[in-house]
Design an enzyme around this catalytic site. Sequence first.
Site, PDB file in Angstrom:
ATOM      1  CB  CYS A  69      19.217 -17.540  -4.213  1.00 34.86           C
ATOM      2  SG  CYS A  69      19.669 -18.444  -3.454  1.00 34.86           S
ATOM      3  CG  HIS A 122      16.339 -17.791  -1.605  1.00 34.71           C
ATOM      4  ND1 HIS A 122      16.156 -18.154  -2.972  1.00 34.71           N
ATOM      5  CD2 HIS A 122      15.659 -16.650  -1.718  1.00 34.71           C
ATOM      6  CE1 HIS A 122      15.854 -17.279  -3.807  1.00 34.71           C
ATOM      7  NE2 HIS A 122      15.591 -16.492  -2.998  1.00 34.71           N
ATOM      8  CG  HIS A 134      14.110 -13.726  -4.927  1.00 36.66           C
ATOM      9  ND1 HIS A 134      13.647 -14.489  -4.145  1.00 36.66           N
ATOM     10  CD2 HIS A 134      12.205 -12.620  -5.118  1.00 36.66           C
ATOM     11  CE1 HIS A 134      12.424 -14.256  -4.071  1.00 36.66           C
ATOM     12  NE2 HIS A 134      11.640 -13.265  -5.115  1.00 36.66           N
TER      13      HIS A 134
END
Length: 162
Positions: A69, A122, A134
């Site tokens: 990420c 994240h 993402h």
Amino acid sequence: MIKAILFRKLAVVGISAVIGISSLAAGHVPKAEAATASTGSKVIKLGDNYLGVKYKLGAASGISTAFDCSSFTQYVFKKVGITLPRTSSAQSKKGTYVARKNLKVGDLVFFSTPSSGKKVGHAAIYAGNNKVLHTYGTGGVKFTSLSNSYWNSHYVTARRVL
């Protein structure tokens, strides 16, 4: 001449509606807001080029054959001249805080994960229309709704770096 003036006024109204500016008191689009909206869209268009690229935890910085990420957000933002740290936790401290209700295209959005507890684990990029761009899991780089039950319940914060 009157047609030209009317056309210019209509163009300003159209541009303002597209980038979400509600006040036309000055009769023009503020340069900073227009540039931010334009750069945010550019970030999403750049990131869109990597849809489906596989997810790999701990992927190296600067490569585009696999991302995690934060390497994804770091890579895409670097393409528009913004340097971000390598981890989602460190990225969540850059720029300025943005309330969820005030998200704009190109804002960084952060979530907790099972391994991070209630802390940031994240990173994603707000793409507009309640979606983020993402990468995670088997699907790799993708768009996901912020209304998705998992991501909605794990939302932590957002930052504006543009």
